[in-house]
Design a protein around this motif. Sequence first.
Motif, PDB file in Angstrom:
ATOM      1  N   ARG A  80      73.818   7.423   5.586  1.00 20.73           N
ATOM      2  CA  ARG A  80      72.514   6.831   5.247  1.00 20.73           C
ATOM      3  C   ARG A  80      71.799   6.345   6.499  1.00 20.73           C
ATOM      4  O   ARG A  80      70.576   6.455   6.614  1.00 20.73           O
ATOM      5  CB  ARG A  80      72.716   5.672   4.269  1.00 20.73           C
ATOM      6  N   ALA A  81      72.574   5.794   7.441  1.00 22.10           N
ATOM      7  CA  ALA A  81      71.969   5.355   8.700  1.00 22.10           C
ATOM      8  C   ALA A  81      71.389   6.520   9.480  1.00 22.10           C
ATOM      9  O   ALA A  81      70.468   6.333  10.295  1.00 22.10           O
ATOM     10  CB  ALA A  81      73.002   4.612   9.545  1.00 22.10           C
ATOM     11  N   GLU A  82      71.907   7.719   9.226  1.00 19.97           N
ATOM     12  CA  GLU A  82      71.366   8.921   9.848  1.00 19.97           C
ATOM     13  C   GLU A  82      70.129   9.439   9.119  1.00 19.97           C
ATOM     14  O   GLU A  82      69.602  10.497   9.465  1.00 19.97           O
ATOM     15  CB  GLU A  82      72.443  10.014   9.869  1.00 19.97           C
ATOM     16  N   GLY A  83      69.685   8.712   8.096  1.00 27.18           N
ATOM     17  CA  GLY A  83      68.484   9.097   7.359  1.00 27.18           C
ATOM     18  C   GLY A  83      68.718  10.134   6.279  1.00 27.18           C
ATOM     19  O   GLY A  83      67.775  10.789   5.830  1.00 27.18           O
ATOM     20  N   LEU A  84      69.959  10.277   5.815  1.00 30.58           N
ATOM     21  CA  LEU A  84      70.301  11.316   4.844  1.00 30.58           C
ATOM     22  C   LEU A  84      70.409  10.739   3.431  1.00 30.58           C
ATOM     23  O   LEU A  84      70.930   9.636   3.237  1.00 30.58           O
ATOM     24  CB  LEU A  84      71.621  11.976   5.229  1.00 30.58           C
ATOM     25  N   GLU A  85      69.928  11.500   2.464  1.00 31.25           N
ATOM     26  CA  GLU A  85      70.090  11.169   1.048  1.00 31.25           C
ATOM     27  C   GLU A  85      71.225  11.966   0.420  1.00 31.25           C
ATOM     28  O   GLU A  85      71.827  11.530  -0.561  1.00 31.25           O
ATOM     29  CB  GLU A  85      68.801  11.481   0.276  1.00 31.25           C
ATOM     30  N   LEU A  86      71.483  13.130   0.988  1.00 30.29           N
ATOM     31  CA  LEU A  86      72.551  14.010   0.550  1.00 30.29           C
ATOM     32  C   LEU A  86      73.394  14.402   1.756  1.00 30.29           C
ATOM     33  O   LEU A  86      72.878  14.498   2.870  1.00 30.29           O
ATOM     34  CB  LEU A  86      71.975  15.298  -0.060  1.00 30.29           C
ATOM     35  N   MET A 444      79.991  18.418  -1.411  1.00 29.77           N
ATOM     36  CA  MET A 444      80.315  18.191  -2.818  1.00 29.77           C
ATOM     37  C   MET A 444      80.514  16.718  -3.141  1.00 29.77           C
ATOM     38  O   MET A 444      80.792  16.372  -4.288  1.00 29.77           O
ATOM     39  CB  MET A 444      81.569  18.974  -3.196  1.00 29.77           C
ATOM     40  N   THR A 445      80.391  15.850  -2.138  1.00 31.86           N
ATOM     41  CA  THR A 445      80.473  14.411  -2.384  1.00 31.86           C
ATOM     42  C   THR A 445      79.065  13.834  -2.517  1.00 31.86           C
ATOM     43  O   THR A 445      78.083  14.433  -2.082  1.00 31.86           O
ATOM     44  CB  THR A 445      81.212  13.699  -1.240  1.00 31.86           C
ATOM     45  N   TRP A 446      79.008  12.662  -3.135  1.00 35.45           N
ATOM     46  CA  TRP A 446      77.733  11.960  -3.295  1.00 35.45           C
ATOM     47  C   TRP A 446      77.641  10.785  -2.322  1.00 35.45           C
ATOM     48  O   TRP A 446      78.672  10.186  -1.968  1.00 35.45           O
ATOM     49  CB  TRP A 446      77.578  11.431  -4.717  1.00 35.45           C
ATOM     50  N   LEU A 447      76.444  10.439  -1.913  1.00 31.14           N
ATOM     51  CA  LEU A 447      76.220   9.236  -1.112  1.00 31.14           C
ATOM     52  C   LEU A 447      75.915   8.033  -1.992  1.00 31.14           C
ATOM     53  O   LEU A 447      75.815   6.912  -1.496  1.00 31.14           O
ATOM     54  CB  LEU A 447      75.094   9.467  -0.101  1.00 31.14           C
ATOM     55  N   GLU A 448      75.760   8.253  -3.297  1.00 27.13           N
ATOM     56  CA  GLU A 448      75.597   7.159  -4.246  1.00 27.13           C
ATOM     57  C   GLU A 448      76.944   6.478  -4.477  1.00 27.13           C
ATOM     58  O   GLU A 448      77.986   7.136  -4.513  1.00 27.13           O
ATOM     59  CB  GLU A 448      75.055   7.672  -5.584  1.00 27.13           C
ATOM     60  N   ASP A 449      76.923   5.171  -4.653  1.00 29.48           N
ATOM     61  CA  ASP A 449      78.151   4.443  -4.946  1.00 29.48           C
ATOM     62  C   ASP A 449      78.539   4.642  -6.410  1.00 29.48           C
ATOM     63  O   ASP A 449      77.704   4.903  -7.270  1.00 29.48           O
ATOM     64  CB  ASP A 449      77.961   2.946  -4.668  1.00 29.48           C
ATOM     65  N   ALA A 451      80.500   6.913  -7.892  1.00 22.31           N
ATOM     66  CA  ALA A 451      80.882   8.229  -8.404  1.00 22.31           C
ATOM     67  C   ALA A 451      82.362   8.453  -8.140  1.00 22.31           C
ATOM     68  O   ALA A 451      82.902   7.969  -7.141  1.00 22.31           O
ATOM     69  CB  ALA A 451      80.063   9.325  -7.749  1.00 22.31           C
ATOM     70  N   PRO A 452      83.039   9.217  -8.997  1.00 27.00           N
ATOM     71  CA  PRO A 452      84.435   9.547  -8.691  1.00 27.00           C
ATOM     72  C   PRO A 452      84.566  10.413  -7.444  1.00 27.00           C
ATOM     73  O   PRO A 452      85.653  10.521  -6.886  1.00 27.00           O
ATOM     74  CB  PRO A 452      84.896  10.295  -9.941  1.00 27.00           C
ATOM     75  N   SER A 453      83.458  11.004  -7.023  1.00 25.26           N
ATOM     76  CA  SER A 453      83.457  11.846  -5.827  1.00 25.26           C
ATOM     77  C   SER A 453      82.484  11.314  -4.766  1.00 25.26           C
ATOM     78  O   SER A 453      81.926  12.077  -3.986  1.00 25.26           O
ATOM     79  CB  SER A 453      83.089  13.293  -6.193  1.00 25.26           C
ATOM     80  N   THR A 454      82.283  10.001  -4.726  1.00 26.72           N
ATOM     81  CA  THR A 454      81.509   9.403  -3.639  1.00 26.72           C
ATOM     82  C   THR A 454      82.216   9.674  -2.306  1.00 26.72           C
ATOM     83  O   THR A 454      83.448   9.613  -2.216  1.00 26.72           O
ATOM     84  CB  THR A 454      81.376   7.883  -3.853  1.00 26.72           C
ATOM     85  N   LEU A 455      81.436   9.983  -1.273  1.00 24.36           N
ATOM     86  CA  LEU A 455      82.006  10.222   0.053  1.00 24.36           C
ATOM     87  C   LEU A 455      82.844   9.023   0.477  1.00 24.36           C
ATOM     88  O   LEU A 455      82.341   7.900   0.574  1.00 24.36           O
ATOM     89  CB  LEU A 455      80.880  10.465   1.066  1.00 24.36           C
ATOM     90  N   THR A 456      84.131   9.269   0.723  1.00 20.55           N
ATOM     91  CA  THR A 456      85.066   8.189   1.071  1.00 20.55           C
ATOM     92  C   THR A 456      86.049   8.703   2.109  1.00 20.55           C
ATOM     93  O   THR A 456      86.697   9.733   1.898  1.00 20.55           O
ATOM     94  CB  THR A 456      85.847   7.727  -0.173  1.00 20.55           C
TER      95      THR A 456
END
Length: 594
Positions: A80-86, A444-449, A451-456
Amino acid sequence: MSASTHWLATASIQSVLERGGNAFDAAVAGAFVLHVVEPHLNGPGGDMTGIFATADRPGEPVVLMGQGPAPAAATTEHYRAEGLELVPGAGALASAVPGAVDAWLLLLRDHGTWPLADVLAYAVGYARQGHQILPRVRDTIATVAELFTDHWPSSAAHWMPDGEVPGDDALLRNEPYAAVLDQLVGAAEGTAGGPDPTGTAAGRRTAGIEAARDLWARLVGREAEAFLARPHRHSSGTDHAGVLSAADVEGFRACYEPSATVSFRGHTIAKTGPWGQGPALLLTLAILEGFDDEYLDPSTELGAHTILEAQKLAIADRESYFGDTDVPLGHLLSTEYSAERRRLITESASHEFRPGTVPGHPPFIPPLRVDYTPPAAATGAKTGFAGIGEPTVQPDGETRGDTCHLDVVDRWGNMVSATPSGGWLQSSPLVPALGFCLGTRLQMTWLEDGAPSTLTPGKRPRTTLTPTLVLKDGQAVSALGSPGGDQQDQWQLLYLLRTIVGGYSPQQAIDAPALHTTSIPGSFWPRTWTPGGAVVEDRLGQEVIAGLEARGHVVTRAGDWALGRLSAVVRDPATGQLAAAANPRGVQGYAAGR
């Protein structure tokens, strides 16, 4: 018998089998050849999942897990700090830890019989001596030529060595990758030739392959971290450095896992766990199990409609519940839950996203975008980016990434199905010292908090790679799979219904008209969906297509021979008779045996 998405891989597999190697020796040899001859569809920097059964335990399907996790520095805060939504669809920020090569070496170590040098000789030969370019490889390079020239000079130098797209009769060579494979062989032979505490040839062979695994991790980690630390263009239209470190690569090891299964019409269907999309096929079959056979024929209006609707429900659950986390798979596959989901299927096409309700597990509702424009477009930056994503069918004619597949069964009854992918030549800049680029599975991961597949960091992306093993009466009887991203399990479902319910032969099932839904959030950047969308081959017939449209499906006609990339091998345990089948679409897949 063997089948794969490229004839040279199938030929290499058969060569190993002819010379006394088993299915695992052969599969590994074919997989490394696929890295070389289908570089637009997979590469050593990508990932893979496999599923297999051994001759001595034919009723115990085992998953080969070659999906690397997110790097330690791959946090949602950083992106997100890099300005990305996806997470971008191309560029090193989309790179998970490479997992494919280590997984193949693990399989060879534990279940193969050949030394590493003999197994890798096929790939080394094609990489060093060359192989004729596929038209689709040439087309892919042509599509991304401007990107290479303007932003990824190392890729331009490798794939366009004379500053031009290779000609139709060009031989492709990859000396850097051949040299990497030579180093692996050298590590294996150096260890295998030394003292061994067990005093056995098998022990020396195992030690040699372990030495190659260690060298691979050190070499790839060091070179990738150093090279991709420099910012480069991503599919977002903006420039970013990668976050993969040498420690990430050196800390990963492939492994084996138990499969997830469901019973359907007297057969057991085995898939990966819900860190992959495989159980979505199981959910679909559990829903369809409650219908009479007349509802399960993909070639009829009633069957096509029912199948499409069941897939929407199963894949909605995939998106809401699947990931490298605690997934309530037992509940999702239960008879009660399947019946509840089945009752949602009506005579009309749904245009809604409808995950089920699972006690204690609130469903994640992803962003439901019908289109997406990267923020960089607002500044006038050029954002057109070929090679992103993995949807096999693109009515607009855009060249996209895809995947490979192979299936092998040997005379002893060992059976393996594997789907290598990622690390496409268009995924990220080529690392010159390695001769390949990294994969893009983190898209295939999400940046939204939530989600079972949120980027972690340390978690695997919820991959689409999904090979299948079919068992009957406690014996493995078929291995199959397909490239195709979100369509992989959808096309395999058609095969299973036609062979198990419809009585088709494997080749008849692969050749039959295909279809799939796009009324799901895509797994690949830019992760859009088409509410009510259905893509069909025209051979399905005007009457059936018109019937689907009357029911409310938003139909896209893909052409007569456009959907599906399946291959399969089959074994009859009672007689030992073997069979294989491959996809005729694209005139590239090949099945062989003796």
